[in-house]
Design a protein around this motif. Sequence first.
Motif, PDB file in Angstrom:
ATOM      1  N   LEU A  76       0.857  -1.186   0.000  1.00  0.00           N
ATOM      2  CA  LEU A  76       0.000   0.000   0.000  1.00  0.00           C
ATOM      3  C   LEU A  76       0.891   1.233   0.000  1.00  0.00           C
ATOM      4  CD1 LEU A  76      -2.583  -0.778   2.853  1.00  0.00           C
ATOM      5  CD2 LEU A  76      -3.062  -0.703   0.393  1.00  0.00           C
ATOM      6  N   THR A  77       0.538   2.207  -0.817  1.00  0.00           N
ATOM      7  CA  THR A  77       1.161   3.519  -0.691  1.00  0.00           C
ATOM      8  C   THR A  77       0.220   4.362   0.136  1.00  0.00           C
ATOM      9  OG1 THR A  77       2.246   3.299  -2.838  1.00  0.00           O
ATOM     10  CG2 THR A  77       2.056   5.532  -1.926  1.00  0.00           C
ATOM     11  N   VAL A  78       0.767   5.002   1.171  1.00  0.00           N
ATOM     12  CA  VAL A  78      -0.028   5.829   2.067  1.00  0.00           C
ATOM     13  C   VAL A  78       0.512   7.250   2.016  1.00  0.00           C
ATOM     14  CG1 VAL A  78      -0.774   6.203   4.448  1.00  0.00           C
ATOM     15  CG2 VAL A  78      -0.487   3.872   3.596  1.00  0.00           C
ATOM     16  N   TRP A  79      -0.360   8.188   1.709  1.00  0.00           N
ATOM     17  CA  TRP A  79      -0.062   9.608   1.813  1.00  0.00           C
ATOM     18  C   TRP A  79      -0.834  10.097   3.025  1.00  0.00           C
ATOM     19  CZ3 TRP A  79      -1.303   7.085  -2.644  1.00  0.00           C
ATOM     20  CH2 TRP A  79      -0.398   7.170  -3.725  1.00  0.00           C
ATOM     21  N   ALA A  80      -0.137  10.616   4.034  1.00  0.00           N
ATOM     22  CA  ALA A  80      -0.793  11.100   5.256  1.00  0.00           C
ATOM     23  C   ALA A  80      -0.118  12.399   5.674  1.00  0.00           C
ATOM     24  CB  ALA A  80      -0.705  10.063   6.366  1.00  0.00           C
ATOM     25  N   GLY A  81      -0.875  13.492   5.554  1.00  0.00           N
ATOM     26  CA  GLY A  81      -0.274  14.790   5.849  1.00  0.00           C
ATOM     27  C   GLY A  81       0.916  15.007   4.932  1.00  0.00           C
ATOM     28  N   ASP A  82       2.075  15.301   5.522  1.00  0.00           N
ATOM     29  CA  ASP A  82       3.300  15.529   4.746  1.00  0.00           C
ATOM     30  C   ASP A  82       4.064  14.242   4.446  1.00  0.00           C
ATOM     31  OD1 ASP A  82       2.810  18.258   4.824  1.00  0.00           O
ATOM     32  OD2 ASP A  82       4.053  18.581   6.598  1.00  0.00           O
ATOM     33  N   GLU A  83       3.582  13.118   4.937  1.00  0.00           N
ATOM     34  CA  GLU A  83       4.304  11.861   4.781  1.00  0.00           C
ATOM     35  C   GLU A  83       3.776  11.045   3.608  1.00  0.00           C
ATOM     36  OE1 GLU A  83       5.102  11.225   9.562  1.00  0.00           O
ATOM     37  OE2 GLU A  83       4.076   9.666   8.442  1.00  0.00           O
ATOM     38  N   LYS A  84       4.703  10.321   2.989  1.00  0.00           N
ATOM     39  CA  LYS A  84       4.344   9.338   1.971  1.00  0.00           C
ATOM     40  C   LYS A  84       5.209   8.116   2.236  1.00  0.00           C
ATOM     41  CE  LYS A  84       4.592   8.110  -2.881  1.00  0.00           C
ATOM     42  NZ  LYS A  84       5.178   8.444  -4.180  1.00  0.00           N
ATOM     43  N   GLY A  85       4.570   6.950   2.280  1.00  0.00           N
ATOM     44  CA  GLY A  85       5.333   5.736   2.504  1.00  0.00           C
ATOM     45  C   GLY A  85       4.709   4.565   1.793  1.00  0.00           C
ATOM     46  N   ILE A  86       5.548   3.575   1.521  1.00  0.00           N
ATOM     47  CA  ILE A  86       5.068   2.330   0.938  1.00  0.00           C
ATOM     48  C   ILE A  86       5.141   1.270   2.023  1.00  0.00           C
ATOM     49  CG2 ILE A  86       5.435   0.556  -0.808  1.00  0.00           C
ATOM     50  CD1 ILE A  86       6.580   2.752  -2.614  1.00  0.00           C
ATOM     51  N   LEU A  87       3.999   0.681   2.321  1.00  0.00           N
ATOM     52  CA  LEU A  87       3.915  -0.373   3.320  1.00  0.00           C
ATOM     53  C   LEU A  87       3.900  -1.716   2.612  1.00  0.00           C
ATOM     54  CD1 LEU A  87       1.049   1.080   5.565  1.00  0.00           C
ATOM     55  CD2 LEU A  87       3.511   1.452   5.766  1.00  0.00           C
ATOM     56  N   ARG A  88       4.741  -2.611   3.091  1.00  0.00           N
ATOM     57  CA  ARG A  88       4.794  -3.969   2.541  1.00  0.00           C
ATOM     58  C   ARG A  88       4.420  -4.962   3.628  1.00  0.00           C
ATOM     59  NH1 ARG A  88       8.585  -0.882   0.113  1.00  0.00           N
ATOM     60  NH2 ARG A  88       8.657  -0.949  -2.153  1.00  0.00           N
ATOM     61  N   SER A  89       4.349  -6.221   3.284  1.00  0.00           N
ATOM     62  CA  SER A  89       3.953  -7.261   4.224  1.00  0.00           C
ATOM     63  C   SER A  89       4.708  -7.122   5.546  1.00  0.00           C
ATOM     64  CB  SER A  89       4.209  -8.638   3.615  1.00  0.00           C
ATOM     65  OG  SER A  89       3.776  -9.648   4.496  1.00  0.00           O
ATOM     66  N   GLY A  90       3.947  -7.038   6.636  1.00  0.00           N
ATOM     67  CA  GLY A  90       4.516  -6.895   7.968  1.00  0.00           C
ATOM     68  C   GLY A  90       4.616  -5.463   8.451  1.00  0.00           C
ATOM     69  N   ASP A  91       4.412  -4.486   7.576  1.00  0.00           N
ATOM     70  CA  ASP A  91       4.512  -3.073   7.967  1.00  0.00           C
ATOM     71  C   ASP A  91       3.212  -2.585   8.602  1.00  0.00           C
ATOM     72  OD1 ASP A  91       7.093  -2.933   7.001  1.00  0.00           O
ATOM     73  OD2 ASP A  91       6.514  -2.003   5.089  1.00  0.00           O
ATOM     74  N   PHE A  92       3.368  -1.613   9.491  1.00  0.00           N
ATOM     75  CA  PHE A  92       2.259  -1.050  10.263  1.00  0.00           C
ATOM     76  C   PHE A  92       2.331   0.460  10.193  1.00  0.00           C
ATOM     77  CE2 PHE A  92       0.593   0.649  14.266  1.00  0.00           C
ATOM     78  CZ  PHE A  92      -0.634   0.017  14.339  1.00  0.00           C
ATOM     79  N   TYR A  93       1.168   1.108  10.133  1.00  0.00           N
ATOM     80  CA  TYR A  93       1.120   2.575  10.082  1.00  0.00           C
ATOM     81  C   TYR A  93      -0.148   3.054  10.769  1.00  0.00           C
ATOM     82  CZ  TYR A  93       1.583   7.298   8.284  1.00  0.00           C
ATOM     83  OH  TYR A  93       1.722   8.660   8.180  1.00  0.00           O
ATOM     84  N   THR A  94      -0.035   4.155  11.516  1.00  0.00           N
ATOM     85  CA  THR A  94      -1.194   4.784  12.153  1.00  0.00           C
ATOM     86  C   THR A  94      -1.471   6.127  11.492  1.00  0.00           C
ATOM     87  OG1 THR A  94      -0.726   3.757  14.284  1.00  0.00           O
ATOM     88  CG2 THR A  94      -2.126   5.703  14.318  1.00  0.00           C
TER      89      THR A  94
END
Length: 171
Positions: free
Chosen positions: A71-89
Motif C-alpha cells: 500500500l502507498t499511504v499519503w498522510a499529511g506531509d508523509e508518503k510511505g510504501i507499506l509492505r507485508s509486515g509493515d504497520f502505520y497509524t
Amino acid sequence: MSHFPPLSTNPKHPGRQYALGRELRVSVLTSAAETDGRHDVVDSFMPAGAATPLHAHTAYEERLWVSAGSLTVWAGDEKGILRSGDFYTVPLRVPHAIAAGPQGARALNISTPAGFAELIARTATPLHLATEATVFDVELFNAVAQEMGDLLLGPPGATPGGLPPEHPAAR
C-alpha cells in the motif's frame, strides 16, 4: 469475483463479508458491539491500482497492518510504501489517501474508537450478493462517511500535497 483472495472470517459472525464494487473486499472480524466501541478490526483486500479518495477521519484513528502486497499511504506531509509486515497509524484529522500496489494489498484495518466497520456494513454489498456487475455506490458511501464525521477532501488519486495551504485540513 475470482481475482479476490478469500478473507479471514470470525467464526461467530461468518456473514460479515462485503464488497465495495471492484475496489475493496472486507471481512469484519471485530465490530464496535463486541468491544464496547473501543475498536473494530477488518481484513481487507484492494486489487492492484485501487485507491481511496483523499479524506480525514474526525471520529477515529486508522491503523493499517499489511499482510500481503503493498500500500502507498499519503498522510499529511508523509508518503510511505507499506509492505507485508509493515504497520502505520493515521492520526485523527490527518488528510490521507491509500493506493494498492501492483499485486494489490491485503491488510488489517483497525479503527480506534470503532468506526470503519460500521461504515462498511452500512454502505457495502454483502459479499454473498455481489457479482461482477456489483458497483460501488459512491453517493451512499460519501453520505454515510460524512454523517460519521469523515471529511471528504478529493477523489481517488488526490493526495494531501494537492490541498491548498489555506485549506483547514492542510494544516
